[in-house]
Design a protein around this motif. Structure first.
Motif, PDB file in Angstrom:
ATOM      1  N   ASP A  64     -14.104  -6.146  -7.118  1.00 51.82           N
ATOM      2  CA  ASP A  64     -14.216  -4.062  -6.419  1.00 51.82           C
ATOM      3  C   ASP A  64     -12.838  -3.281  -6.397  1.00 51.82           C
ATOM      4  O   ASP A  64     -12.459  -2.654  -6.200  1.00 51.82           O
ATOM      5  N   ILE A  65     -12.010  -4.187  -5.431  1.00 47.09           N
ATOM      6  CA  ILE A  65     -10.872  -3.743  -4.668  1.00 47.09           C
ATOM      7  C   ILE A  65      -9.308  -3.876  -5.975  1.00 47.09           C
ATOM      8  O   ILE A  65      -8.760  -2.871  -5.498  1.00 47.09           O
ATOM      9  N   LEU A  66      -9.792  -4.647  -6.472  1.00 48.25           N
ATOM     10  CA  LEU A  66      -8.260  -4.325  -7.368  1.00 48.25           C
ATOM     11  C   LEU A  66      -8.723  -3.984  -8.842  1.00 48.25           C
ATOM     12  O   LEU A  66      -8.091  -3.203  -9.534  1.00 48.25           O
ATOM     13  N   GLY A  67     -10.142  -3.717  -9.075  1.00 46.52           N
ATOM     14  CA  GLY A  67     -10.451  -3.057  -9.902  1.00 46.52           C
ATOM     15  C   GLY A  67      -9.883  -0.836 -10.468  1.00 46.52           C
ATOM     16  O   GLY A  67     -10.058  -1.183 -11.258  1.00 46.52           O
TER      17      GLY A  67
ATOM     18  N   LEU B 296      -6.183  -4.295 -17.652  1.00 48.49           N
ATOM     19  CA  LEU B 296      -4.387  -4.470 -17.603  1.00 48.49           C
ATOM     20  C   LEU B 296      -4.898  -5.869 -16.601  1.00 48.49           C
ATOM     21  O   LEU B 296      -3.547  -6.273 -16.230  1.00 48.49           O
ATOM     22  N   ALA B 297      -5.293  -6.563 -15.993  1.00 43.76           N
ATOM     23  CA  ALA B 297      -4.861  -7.511 -15.717  1.00 43.76           C
ATOM     24  C   ALA B 297      -4.295  -8.616 -16.040  1.00 43.76           C
ATOM     25  O   ALA B 297      -4.558  -9.216 -17.082  1.00 43.76           O
ATOM     26  N   LYS B 298      -3.989  -9.567 -15.445  1.00 39.65           N
ATOM     27  CA  LYS B 298      -2.867 -10.887 -15.867  1.00 39.65           C
ATOM     28  C   LYS B 298      -3.679 -11.949 -15.693  1.00 39.65           C
ATOM     29  O   LYS B 298      -4.257 -12.112 -14.915  1.00 39.65           O
TER      30      LYS B 298
ATOM     31  N   SER C 275     -10.104  -5.294   6.299  1.00 37.42           N
ATOM     32  CA  SER C 275      -9.579  -3.924   6.050  1.00 37.42           C
ATOM     33  C   SER C 275      -8.280  -4.381   5.657  1.00 37.42           C
ATOM     34  O   SER C 275      -8.166  -3.649   4.862  1.00 37.42           O
ATOM     35  N   THR C 276      -7.497  -4.590   6.707  1.00 35.01           N
ATOM     36  CA  THR C 276      -6.071  -5.162   6.176  1.00 35.01           C
ATOM     37  C   THR C 276      -5.962  -5.709   4.454  1.00 35.01           C
ATOM     38  O   THR C 276      -4.663  -5.457   3.811  1.00 35.01           O
ATOM     39  N   PHE C 277      -6.528  -7.065   4.218  1.00 39.24           N
ATOM     40  CA  PHE C 277      -7.069  -7.238   3.497  1.00 39.24           C
ATOM     41  C   PHE C 277      -6.753  -6.351   2.136  1.00 39.24           C
ATOM     42  O   PHE C 277      -5.868  -6.246   0.596  1.00 39.24           O
ATOM     43  N   GLU C 278      -7.914  -5.245   2.949  1.00 42.47           N
ATOM     44  CA  GLU C 278      -7.840  -4.786   0.993  1.00 42.47           C
ATOM     45  C   GLU C 278      -6.909  -3.715   0.727  1.00 42.47           C
ATOM     46  O   GLU C 278      -6.346  -3.233   0.229  1.00 42.47           O
ATOM     47  N   LEU C 279      -5.924  -3.357   2.148  1.00 47.12           N
ATOM     48  CA  LEU C 279      -5.067  -2.481   2.235  1.00 47.12           C
ATOM     49  C   LEU C 279      -3.656  -3.343   1.748  1.00 47.12           C
ATOM     50  O   LEU C 279      -2.944  -2.816   1.043  1.00 47.12           O
ATOM     51  N   CYS C 280      -3.352  -4.700   2.029  1.00 51.37           N
ATOM     52  CA  CYS C 280      -2.434  -5.292   1.701  1.00 51.37           C
ATOM     53  C   CYS C 280      -2.788  -6.066   0.352  1.00 51.37           C
ATOM     54  O   CYS C 280      -1.652  -6.370  -0.450  1.00 51.37           O
ATOM     55  N   MET C 281      -3.837  -6.502  -0.143  1.00 54.46           N
ATOM     56  CA  MET C 281      -3.852  -7.929  -1.151  1.00 54.46           C
ATOM     57  C   MET C 281      -3.606  -6.362  -2.516  1.00 54.46           C
ATOM     58  O   MET C 281      -2.729  -7.413  -3.596  1.00 54.46           O
ATOM     59  N   PRO C 282      -4.221  -5.463  -3.277  1.00 53.56           N
ATOM     60  CA  PRO C 282      -3.392  -4.694  -4.421  1.00 53.56           C
ATOM     61  C   PRO C 282      -2.299  -5.276  -4.674  1.00 53.56           C
ATOM     62  O   PRO C 282      -1.638  -5.259  -5.564  1.00 53.56           O
ATOM     63  N   LYS C 283      -1.415  -4.705  -2.953  1.00 57.06           N
ATOM     64  CA  LYS C 283       0.139  -4.368  -3.183  1.00 57.06           C
ATOM     65  C   LYS C 283       0.833  -5.825  -3.587  1.00 57.06           C
ATOM     66  O   LYS C 283       1.546  -6.102  -4.677  1.00 57.06           O
ATOM     67  N   ARG C 284       0.484  -6.998  -3.134  1.00 58.87           N
ATOM     68  CA  ARG C 284       0.518  -8.415  -3.070  1.00 58.87           C
ATOM     69  C   ARG C 284       0.520  -8.864  -4.744  1.00 58.87           C
ATOM     70  O   ARG C 284       1.572  -9.745  -4.847  1.00 58.87           O
ATOM     71  N   TYR C 285      -0.850  -8.608  -5.032  1.00 60.89           N
ATOM     72  CA  TYR C 285      -0.982  -8.278  -6.602  1.00 60.89           C
ATOM     73  C   TYR C 285       0.059  -8.461  -7.630  1.00 60.89           C
ATOM     74  O   TYR C 285       0.688  -9.320  -8.231  1.00 60.89           O
ATOM     75  N   LEU C 286       0.205  -6.532  -7.082  1.00 58.38           N
ATOM     76  CA  LEU C 286       1.390  -6.488  -8.223  1.00 58.38           C
ATOM     77  C   LEU C 286       2.764  -6.658  -8.046  1.00 58.38           C
ATOM     78  O   LEU C 286       3.247  -7.543  -8.659  1.00 58.38           O
ATOM     79  N   TYR C 287       2.867  -7.189  -6.634  1.00 60.09           N
ATOM     80  CA  TYR C 287       4.298  -7.756  -6.031  1.00 60.09           C
ATOM     81  C   TYR C 287       4.584  -9.150  -6.896  1.00 60.09           C
ATOM     82  O   TYR C 287       5.556  -9.303  -7.536  1.00 60.09           O
ATOM     83  N   ASP C 288       3.868  -9.946  -6.775  1.00 54.26           N
ATOM     84  CA  ASP C 288       4.063 -11.272  -7.370  1.00 54.26           C
ATOM     85  C   ASP C 288       3.728 -11.140  -8.759  1.00 54.26           C
ATOM     86  O   ASP C 288       4.973 -12.203  -9.326  1.00 54.26           O
TER      87      ASP C 288
END
Length: 594
Positions: free
Chosen positions: A338-341, A352-354, A392-405
């Motif tokens: 749901d978050i990454l969607g 577009l997920a890898k 809430s911190t996870f929801e904010l940081c995780m999508p950016k980390r996903y793309l960054y990695d």
């Protein structure tokens, strides 16, 4: 030493009546070329290997080793036309049939009759059907053959010759019949396959974990286990020992491999956007159930063997605990999807997920650790109090980390080790709870973009599409574009780039890519949208707001395309380098990176 086996031979006719397969057998893995190569060996009368059986009852035998060979023989018997070159084998007889038609004065297109006859033989030839049945079917397909009885006689002789030539029912199959303990069969399966077609670790777990059984009454899992076996029967054409359709649902008892297998299927079914489906058959193994369970229980996905110890000598409340654990893990997976969607799905629903299992497994397991505490030996799951802020911190940081990695290729190569390292850290050091500094972003993005300029790639990479989607999904009003289709397109198109710059690198760089409404992309063809409007004197669906929403370059930025004199490679590089800086700044602004 007393041997625990004996050597025998059965005809294939006898063998096919008494063979069953154990539940730990793997699926059919040989491709068409491998099957044809094997049948060529068999039909030439060369040695073709033995089968390893276990005598289950006086009338039935378990196929411990040799499934690929046995199912190839069955497939040949059922579909001989897939292996036999009918046209080559029957060339003389078909020529004779055509000559007989000519002699009888039949007026027709003989080339068409030849083709139709060959195609009908391919469709109707069988090693097990009666000759009359085949002849009738072919004569119905090619009705002109009925005008000359000699043609039908020739056809009968040809089909009879093929049946005799390719009869495999009476071939003697060499067998090794194991006479030891049934409980040793999984170990034997693993050992004898060590030097054959490569076993995956999941094939090994299917054998090694088959004896770790427990009661389980979660219908969603039981149905998937039943589907595995019914699909396997359909694909192999062989009955499974001690199994009948619906049996798992009825008995509500499964083994550890079956649980992990079905859990993986459920994860992919209910979270298809993050657990990308590579295998489509019900009996194909998906790794995610094994990996995610290991990540939760062991904080590691390097070695899955450790899962087994939690399922041995279980307590009475084991089943309820396991069902609850599975439910909570699935809940976390759905939350991650749901978050990454919002980032991995385009406006028009493209994913577009890898497909990097270790990355997604680590993300889901991290969220589970944030929300719950687990006693692995009893599967007791307890919600963590006061975790709302951390989520809430996870929801904010995780999508950016996903793309960054993904952009820096962090999970490539040694993902299992990296996942284990991340999951072993204290929660406060979890990477999905830590913001990425602006200078790290800037260095990573510039290195990534510079690398693209230096490569001769002609295709838009998944990473480029994902990065642009992150920007566009934040930059536009989704309601405004609801129901519309979009394409990723090159601003300076492939043809134009090749015409102007030949084989120079840097065509498919992010600076030369944009997302466009489908009409504008397909109407422009070779030109930029501005040139397309001017040259064709037409008005497209584009307007200033649309172009701004999708960050299409300004007219002045593309002024270098005006003529062959200004359309130089240096000016193109100037354009994409400036656009790279622009996209980075837009990305930082949209995501509050400062």
């Amino acid at each position: 030493m007393n041997a625990k086996y004996k050597i025998e031979t059965f005809s294939f006719r006898k063998l096919r009546e008494c063979i069953r397969i154990p539940t730990f057998q793997r699926n059919v893995v040989w491709n068409d070329d491998k099957r044809k190569e094997y049948m060529d060996t068999v039909l030439k009368g060369f040695p073709f290997g033995s089968l390893l059986l276990y005598k289950e009852t006086p009338e039935t035998y378990l196929l411990v080793d040799g499934l690929q060979r046995y199912t190839t023989l069955k497939d040949f018997l059922k579909y001989p036309q897939n292996y036999i070159n009918i046209e080559k084998n029957c060339k003389s007889e078909i020529n004779d049939i055509i000559e007989l038609l000519k002699e009888s004065g039949v007026q027709t297109n003989y080339s068409v009759i030849r083709t139709d006859t060959i195609n009908s033989i391919k469709q109707n030839f069988s090693l097990t059907k009666e000759l009359g049945e085949m002849v009738d079917a072919i004569a119905n397909d090619v009705s002109v053959l009925q005008q000359n009885t000699k043609c039908l006689t020739q056809l009968i002789a040809m089909l009879q010759k093929l049946q005799l030539q390719y009869n495999i029912l009476d071939i003697e199959i060499p067998l090794i019949i194991y006479q030891g303990d049934y409980d040793d069969l999984p170990s034997i399966f693993e050992k004898v396959n060590a030097n054959g077609t490569q076993l995956s670790r999941y094939d090994i777990y299917a054998a090694a974990w088959s004896r770790v059984e427990f009661d389980y009454n979660d219908i969603s899992i039981l149905e998937l286990v039943d589907s595995k076996y019914t699909d396997m029967i359909e694909r192999t054409g062989v009955e499974i020992s001690n199994y009948s359709p619906g049996q798992v649902m009825k008995e509500q008892r499964i083994n550890l491999f079956e649980f992990c297998f079905a859990f993986g299927k459920q994860l992919k079914k209910e979270c298809p956007h993050i657990f990308l489906t590579k295998r489509t058959e019900s009996s194909d193994v998906d790794s995610v159930g094994f990996l995610l369970l290991s990540a939760i229980l062991n904080n590691s996905i390097k070695s899955l063997d450790g899962i087994k110890r939690y399922f041995e000598n279980v307590e009475s409340d084991f089943t309820n605990g396991l069902i609850n654990l599975k439910t909570k893990i699935l809940e976390c997976a759905k939350k991650v999807e749901d978050i990454l969607g919002k980032y991995i799905m385009t406006i028009d629903g493209k994913n577009l997920a890898k497909a990097i299992d270790s990355q997604i497994i680590t993300i889901v397991a991290s969220l589970f650790k944030i929300k719950y505490s687990l006693k692995p030996n009893s599967f007791e799951v307890t919600p963590n109090t006061n975790c709302k802020k951390i989520v809430s911190t996870f929801e904010l940081c995780m999508p950016k980390r996903y793309l960054y990695d993904i952009i820096r290729g962090y999970w490539s190569g040694s993902g299992d080790t990296k996942a284990t390292d991340e999951l072993s850290k204290p929660l406060e050091n979890n990477i999905y709870l830590l913001p990425i500094q602006k200078d790290s972003w800037e260095t990573t993005l510039m290195d990534w973009m510079t690398d693209q300029i230096q490569k001769p790639a002609k295709m838009i990479t998944p990473e480029i599409k994902l990065f642009l989607n992150y920007i566009i999904r934040k930059n536009i009003s989704e309601t405004r574009y609801a129901g519309k289709k979009f394409d990723f397109a090159l601003i300076i198109t492939k043809k134009r780039f090749a015409d102007c710059f030949s084989n120079r690198p840097g065509m498919a760089t992010v600076g030369n890519v944009c997302i466009l409404p489908e009409y504008e992309n397909r109407s422009a063809q070779t030109y930029t949208l501005y040139e397309d409007e001017e040259l064709r004197k037409t008005i497209t669906n584009s307007n200033t707001n649309t172009l701004n929403d999708f960050l299409y370059p300004e007219r002045s930025e593309l002024s270098f395309t005006a003529s062959t004199q200004t359309m130089t490679y240096d000016r193109y590089l100037f354009f994409v380098n400036n656009r790279h800086k622009y996209l980075i700044n837009i990305f930082f602004k949209l995501y509050g990176i400062n």
